[in-house]
Write an enzyme that holds these catalytic residues in place. Structure first.
Site, PDB file in Angstrom:
ATOM      1  N   ASP A   1      -2.933 -30.407   2.483  1.00 54.92           N
ATOM      2  CA  ASP A   1      -4.107 -31.136   2.019  1.00 54.92           C
ATOM      3  C   ASP A   1      -4.252 -30.768   0.547  1.00 54.92           C
ATOM      4  OD1 ASP A   1      -6.533 -32.571   1.868  1.00 54.92           O
ATOM      5  OD2 ASP A   1      -7.687 -30.774   2.364  1.00 54.92           O
TER       6      ASP A   1
ATOM      7  N   GLU B   1      -1.265 -35.360   2.675  1.00 58.40           N
ATOM      8  CA  GLU B   1      -2.274 -36.400   2.636  1.00 58.40           C
ATOM      9  C   GLU B   1      -2.215 -37.129   1.302  1.00 58.40           C
ATOM     10  OE1 GLU B   1      -7.101 -36.573   2.642  1.00 58.40           O
ATOM     11  OE2 GLU B   1      -6.155 -35.379   4.215  1.00 58.40           O
TER      12      GLU B   1
ATOM     13  N   ASP C   1      -9.975 -27.028   4.604  1.00 55.49           N
ATOM     14  CA  ASP C   1      -8.775 -27.569   3.955  1.00 55.49           C
ATOM     15  C   ASP C   1      -7.515 -27.191   4.735  1.00 55.49           C
ATOM     16  OD1 ASP C   1     -10.049 -28.346   1.093  1.00 55.49           O
ATOM     17  OD2 ASP C   1     -10.869 -26.458   1.825  1.00 55.49           O
TER      18      ASP C   1
END
Length: 168
Positions: free
Chosen positions: A13, A73, A146
């Site tokens: 992430d 992502e 996260d």
């Protein structure tokens, strides 16, 4: 489709202040949690110093974890262009560290990750964290958030790679 059992997938992430990550071992619908955490950069550092820190920490992480594939992502933002610029710069150094090691990189949108984990592309954060915890049989929600997002990115890729619909 190639044999997929025992693939080590690192989910990332990307962020500027915090880069969440999660490493899983995956194959044919079975997932094992190996590690999760976050790379953090102090807010008082200059932008270029933070990027160097992210790059060096990511290089060390990749060398230690030795993932077979990386799932990240995709960048998504609504209105905060300042945050988007920092995150996109961080993504650049992260992508560089992965590409230098010739590790295959796969990118998924936030809605694709939510769809793969919860079955609904607009799932709430808490739903995502809980389902990630359940899929990996963890005793508690992964922290920080996260890192949970990094694990979700890894699970999304594992799901996509073992799907009969997957195409290289």
């Amino acid at each position: 489709m190639d044999s997929y059992w025992n693939k080590r997938i690192l989910g990332i992430d990307p962020g500027y202040a915090i880069v969440g990550f999660g490493l899983i071992q995956a194959g044919f619908g079975r997932y094992q949690h190996l590690r999760h955490g976050a790379i953090t950069t102090p807010a008082d550092l200059k932008a270029h110093e933070r990027l160097v820190m992210i790059y060096e920490d990511m290089c060390a992480l990749l060398d230690a974890m030795k993932p077979d594939e990386v799932s990240m992502e995709k960048l998504f933002f609504n209105t905060n262009t300042t945050t988007a610029m920092g995150v996109s710069q961080a993504r650049g150094v992260i992508l560089l560290s992965i590409a230098q090691r010739k590790i295959p990189i796969y990118e998924y949108s936030p809605s694709q990750i939510k769809q793969a984990i919860v079955g609904y592309g607009k799932a709430e954060k808490l739903q995502m964290m809980d389902m990630t915890r359940r899929l990996l049989n963890l005793p508690a929600m992964p922290k920080p958030d996260d890192a949970a997002d990094g694990l979700a990115a890894a699970l999304c890729h594992a799901t996509m790679r073992t799907s009969q619909l997957y195409r290289e």
